[in-house]
Write a protein that holds these residues in place. Sequence first.
Motif, PDB file in Angstrom:
ATOM      1  N   UNK A 161       0.823  -1.206   0.000  1.00 48.86           N
ATOM      2  CA  UNK A 161       0.000   0.000   0.000  1.00 48.86           C
ATOM      3  C   UNK A 161       0.860   1.259   0.000  1.00 48.86           C
ATOM      4  N   UNK A 162       1.909   1.258   0.785  1.00 55.75           N
ATOM      5  CA  UNK A 162       2.798   2.416   0.834  1.00 55.75           C
ATOM      6  C   UNK A 162       3.443   2.640  -0.533  1.00 55.75           C
ATOM      7  N   UNK A 163       3.904   1.579  -1.170  1.00 56.23           N
ATOM      8  CA  UNK A 163       4.549   1.715  -2.477  1.00 56.23           C
ATOM      9  C   UNK A 163       3.575   2.239  -3.529  1.00 56.23           C
ATOM     10  N   UNK A 164       2.355   1.709  -3.528  1.00 59.90           N
ATOM     11  CA  UNK A 164       1.350   2.153  -4.499  1.00 59.90           C
ATOM     12  C   UNK A 164       0.977   3.613  -4.260  1.00 59.90           C
ATOM     13  N   UNK A 165       0.707   3.968  -3.010  1.00 53.20           N
ATOM     14  CA  UNK A 165       0.331   5.348  -2.701  1.00 53.20           C
ATOM     15  C   UNK A 165       1.466   6.321  -2.991  1.00 53.20           C
ATOM     16  N   UNK A 166       2.686   5.920  -2.693  1.00 53.26           N
ATOM     17  CA  UNK A 166       3.832   6.789  -2.958  1.00 53.26           C
ATOM     18  C   UNK A 166       4.000   7.024  -4.454  1.00 53.26           C
ATOM     19  N   UNK A 167       3.959   5.949  -5.241  1.00 48.45           N
ATOM     20  CA  UNK A 167       4.125   6.085  -6.692  1.00 48.45           C
ATOM     21  C   UNK A 167       3.002   6.928  -7.295  1.00 48.45           C
ATOM     22  N   UNK A 168       1.769   6.677  -6.874  1.00 46.48           N
ATOM     23  CA  UNK A 168       0.641   7.452  -7.391  1.00 46.48           C
ATOM     24  C   UNK A 168       0.735   8.910  -6.958  1.00 46.48           C
ATOM     25  N   UNK A 169       1.162   9.154  -5.734  1.00 48.94           N
ATOM     26  CA  UNK A 169       1.294  10.517  -5.235  1.00 48.94           C
ATOM     27  C   UNK A 169       2.359  11.306  -5.979  1.00 48.94           C
TER      28      UNK A 169
END
Length: 68
Positions: free
Chosen positions: A14-22
């Motif tokens: 979740x952190x990786x997905x949110x970071x990349x999307x952000x």
Amino acid sequence: MEFWKEHAALRMVLIAILFAAGVAAVIGGWRLTGRLEGLGIMIAGTGLLVTALWIYNKPFERPHKKKT
């Protein structure tokens, strides 16, 4: 809450997905300089980055002590 401590793999995904999307949203909004849509996209991207940071910090929270 022990959920985030017990599910470390889910937390990291979740952190990786949110970071990349952000980061993508902030950069994409930055390219729309001078347009209101760009500002909205950048604010949304910042929100995603803050959410990733919140999930990262969640397992390290101390329990709140109640006042007597």
